[in-house]
Design a protein around this motif. Structure first.
Motif, short mmCIF file in Angstrom:
data_model
loop_
_atom_site.label_atom_id
_atom_site.label_comp_id
_atom_site.label_asym_id
_atom_site.label_seq_id
_atom_site.Cartn_x
_atom_site.Cartn_y
_atom_site.Cartn_z
N ILE A 210 12.43 -27.59 -3.18
CA ILE A 210 11.02 -27.62 -2.76
C ILE A 210 10.81 -28.69 -1.69
CG2 ILE A 210 8.65 -28.08 -3.53
CD1 ILE A 210 9.47 -26.94 -6.26
N LEU A 211 11.39 -29.88 -1.96
CA LEU A 211 11.24 -30.98 -0.99
C LEU A 211 11.82 -30.60 0.37
CD1 LEU A 211 12.01 -34.30 -2.91
CD2 LEU A 211 9.82 -33.43 -2.10
N ALA A 212 12.97 -29.91 0.35
CA ALA A 212 13.61 -29.54 1.61
C ALA A 212 12.74 -28.56 2.40
CB ALA A 212 14.99 -28.93 1.33
N LEU A 213 12.03 -27.68 1.66
CA LEU A 213 11.15 -26.72 2.33
C LEU A 213 9.91 -27.44 2.89
CD1 LEU A 213 11.24 -23.67 -0.11
CD2 LEU A 213 12.28 -23.86 2.17
N LEU A 214 9.40 -28.41 2.12
CA LEU A 214 8.19 -29.12 2.54
C LEU A 214 8.46 -30.04 3.72
CD1 LEU A 214 6.65 -30.08 -0.90
CD2 LEU A 214 5.78 -28.40 0.72
N LYS A 215 9.58 -30.74 3.66
CA LYS A 215 9.89 -31.72 4.70
C LYS A 215 11.25 -31.38 5.29
CE LYS A 215 9.50 -35.59 2.30
NZ LYS A 215 9.35 -37.02 1.97
N PRO A 216 11.30 -30.38 6.16
CA PRO A 216 12.62 -29.99 6.70
C PRO A 216 13.25 -31.19 7.41
CG PRO A 216 10.88 -28.47 7.38
CD PRO A 216 10.21 -29.66 6.79
N GLY A 217 14.51 -31.41 7.17
CA GLY A 217 15.22 -32.51 7.82
C GLY A 217 16.67 -32.14 7.94
N SER A 218 17.49 -33.12 8.26
CA SER A 218 18.90 -32.81 8.44
C SER A 218 19.52 -32.42 7.10
CB SER A 218 19.63 -34.02 9.01
OG SER A 218 19.49 -35.09 8.12
N TRP A 219 20.47 -31.48 7.12
CA TRP A 219 20.99 -30.94 5.87
C TRP A 219 21.78 -31.98 5.09
CZ3 TRP A 219 26.18 -31.04 4.97
CH2 TRP A 219 26.99 -31.24 6.08
N PHE A 220 22.42 -32.92 5.82
CA PHE A 220 23.22 -33.88 5.04
C PHE A 220 22.34 -34.91 4.33
CE2 PHE A 220 22.99 -37.26 8.15
CZ PHE A 220 22.97 -36.60 9.38
N LEU A 221 21.16 -35.17 4.92
CA LEU A 221 20.23 -36.06 4.22
C LEU A 221 19.72 -35.39 2.94
CD1 LEU A 221 17.87 -37.97 6.68
CD2 LEU A 221 19.24 -38.87 4.78
N THR A 222 19.38 -34.10 3.08
CA THR A 222 18.92 -33.33 1.92
C THR A 222 19.99 -33.31 0.84
OG1 THR A 222 17.71 -31.94 3.44
CG2 THR A 222 18.00 -31.09 1.22
N LEU A 223 21.23 -33.04 1.27
CA LEU A 223 22.36 -33.00 0.33
C LEU A 223 22.53 -34.36 -0.34
CD1 LEU A 223 24.72 -31.14 -0.63
CD2 LEU A 223 26.13 -32.33 1.07
N GLY A 224 22.44 -35.42 0.46
CA GLY A 224 22.59 -36.77 -0.06
C GLY A 224 21.53 -37.09 -1.10
#
Lengths: 316, 110
Positions: A106-120
Motif C-alpha cells: 500500500i505504501l509503495a502505491l501511495l508514495k511511489p519511489g525507487s524500488w530498492f528503497l521500497t524493498l529495503g
C-alpha cells in the motif's frame, strides 16, 4: 594444586545455587571429597590423580548442581504451554509477514519511489516485526508459565460446553485481526497523509502523528494481544470478553487522550475547507466538529465490539 | 535393545522408588552422608554420593530430617537425623512397603 582443582570443582557446582544454600553445600562437598579421598588412599597422601578419580565419580559439576536445584533448570516456557507457544508464534509470525507485506504494498502505491528503497523498507519492517512478534508472544507465554495460568481443564465438570456456531472463533478471524493491526500501524505511521484533499492537504498532521508514535504502536499491540487471547481460546468465552473489555477500554482512553492532548489533525485542512465554501458557514462548522465526530464513531465501534464479545461469550 | 538393557532400566526405576525409604530407615540414628553411602554399600545397596547428598538436603527441606554440623571431630561433618515428622512418614511408608511387596510376591508366584 590438588586443592585448587577441588575448589574449582566446588565453585562450579555451587555458583548457580541460591545464596542461602551455597556456602553450606560447598562445605559439605568439601568434607565429602576429603572423606572419599581418605577412603581411597587409606592413610596415604592423596595425589592429584586420586582427586581426579574422586571427582569423576561425583560427575560433571553442572549435573551435580542440577541435582541440588532441579527448579533452577525449569524452562521459561514449559509444558503444557510450550506446544501452544509454538503454534501461536507460528500464526502470529505469518500474520505479521502478511500484514507487513500488504502494508508496504500500500505504501509503495501511495508514495511511489525507487524500488530498492521500497524493498529495503519492506525487509527492515519484516525484521523489526519478527523481533517484535517473538518478544511479544514469548513474554506472554513466559507470563502464563510463571503464573501457571490454567490453559487446560482437569475437572470434567468444568469442561466448557461444545461451542455453538456463533461462539466459535475461527483461526482466520484472529489472523485477519492481527494482520490488520500490522497494516494499520505501518501505513498509519509510514504515510499519515493517506487521507486528504485533492490538492494534497492532509487531514491528519504528519508531524503530530509522528511525534506521538507510541500511541498507534500501543493501539496495535492491544489489538494483537486481544486477538492472541482469542487464538488461544478458539471460541468466544468469558476470557475473550475480558480481554476485549480491557483492550478496548484502554484503546478508548488512549484515543481520547491522543485526540485531545496531541496535534493529530491538520489545522490547515479545516481552514481550506472553510475557504472552499465561504457562503455556507454550516459546512465548515460541520468539518470543524469532525474530530469529535470521528471520536464518537470510534468509541461507538469499540462499544459494539465489547458488546458482541459479551453476548457471544456469555451465551451458554 | 536386548533383555539386559531393559532389565537394567527397570531395576534402576525400582531402586529409585525405594531410595527414600532406605535413607530414612538408616537415619533413626544420626549419621553423616558418606557414612550412609558406605553403610548402604556394605549392605549390598550401592548408592552414588552425588545422588544421596542432594536427596538429604531435599528431605531436610521437607522437614523429614534435621542436620547439625559437628566441628568437635578432626574433620567437620554434617550429621543428619530423622525428625518426628520423618519418623511418622517412615512408619507409614514401611507399613505400605510390607503390604505392597507381599502383594507383588503373591502376583509373581501365582
Amino acid at each position: 594444586m590438588e586443592n585448587d582443582l577441588m575448589e574449582r570443582y566446588i565453585y562450579a557446582v555451587t555458583r548457580r545455587l541460591g545464596s542461602k544454600q551455597r556456602q553450606d553445600v560447598a562445605r559439605e562437598l568439601r568434607s565429602l571429597i576429603e572423606d572419599m579421598l581418605s577412603e581411597r588412599c587409606a592413610g596415604a597422601r592423596p595425589t592429584e590423580r586420586d582427586l581426579r578419580v574422586v571427582l569423576t565419580e561425583l560427575g560433571p559439576p553442572g549435573e551435580l548442581a542440577r541435582k541440588y536445584d532441579p527448579a533452577g533448570d525449569r524452562a521459561l516456557i514449559g509444558p503444557p504451554y510450550y506446544g501452544m507457544y509454538k503454534r501461536v508464534l507460528g500464526v502470529v509470525l505469518v500474520c505479521m509477514a502478511v500484514g507487513m507485506t500488504l502494508a508496504h504494498g500500500i505504501l509503495a502505491l501511495l508514495k511511489p519511489g525507487s524500488w530498492f528503497l521500497t524493498l529495503g523498507r519492506w525487509l527492515t519492517g519484516l525484521a523489526a516485526g519478527t523481533v517484535f512478534a517473538f518478544a511479544f508472544v514469548t513474554a506472554l507465554f513466559a507470563f502464563f508459565s510463571w503464573r501457571g495460568v490454567a490453559v487446560e481443564q482437569y475437572n470434567f465438570d468444568d469442561l466448557p460446553p461444545v461451542p455453538k456456531k456463533r461462539q466459535t472463533a475461527p483461526v482466520w478471524e484472529s489472523m485477519a485481526g492481527i494482520a490488520f493491526c500490522v497494516v494499520f500501524l505501518v501505513v498509519f505511521l509510514g504515510c499519515p497523509q493517506i487521507l486528504g484533499m485533492a490538492d494534497g492537504t492532509p487531514l491528519l498532521s504528519v508531524e503530530g502523528i509522528r511525534a506521538s508514535w507510541p500511541v498507534p504502536v500501543l493501539l496495535a499491540a492491544l489489538g494483537i494481544g486481544r486477538e492472541t487471547v482469542k487464538l488461544l481460546e478458539r471460541r468466544y468465552s468469558r476470557r475473550v470478553f475480558l480481554a476485549a473489555l480491557i483492550a478496548d477500554g484502554l484503546s478508548a482512553a488512549l484515543v481520547i487522550w491522543w485526540l485531545t492532548a496531541c496535534q493529530v489533525f491538520n489545522p490547515a485542512f479545516f481552514e481550506k475547507i472553510g475557504a472552499l465554501f465561504p457562503e455556507d458557514p454550516g459546512f465548515s462548522a460541520f468539518f470543524e466538529k469532525f474530530p469529535t465526530f470521528f471520536l464518537a464513531v470510534f468509541l461507538f465501534a469499540l462499544a459494539l465490539d465489547v458488546l458482541d464479545a459479551f453476548l457471544r461469550g456469555m451465551e451458554t | 535393545m536386548d533383555a539386559r538393557d531393559i532389565v537394567s532400566g527397570l531395576v534402576s526405576e525400582l531402586r529409585r522408588g525405594t531410595l527414600i525409604l532406605l535413607v530414612l530407615s538408616r537415619l533413626r540414628r544420626e549419621r553423616y552422608g558418606y557414612e550412609l553411602v558406605k553403610e548402604l554399600t556394605d549392605r549390598g545397596i550401592p548408592m552414588d554420593a552425588n545422588t544421596l547428598y542432594p536427596l538429604l538436603r531435599r528431605l531436610e527441606g521437607q522437614g523429614l530430617l534435621e542436620s547439625t554440623w559437628r566441628t568437635d571431630e578432626p574433620k567437620p561433618r554434617k550429621y543428619y537425623r530423622l525428625t518426628d515428622l520423618g519418623g511418622e512418614v517412615l512408619a507409614m511408608a514401611t507399613e505400605y512397603w510390607r503390604r505392597f511387596s507381599r502383594q507383588v510376591d503373591q502376583c509373581l508366584e501365582g
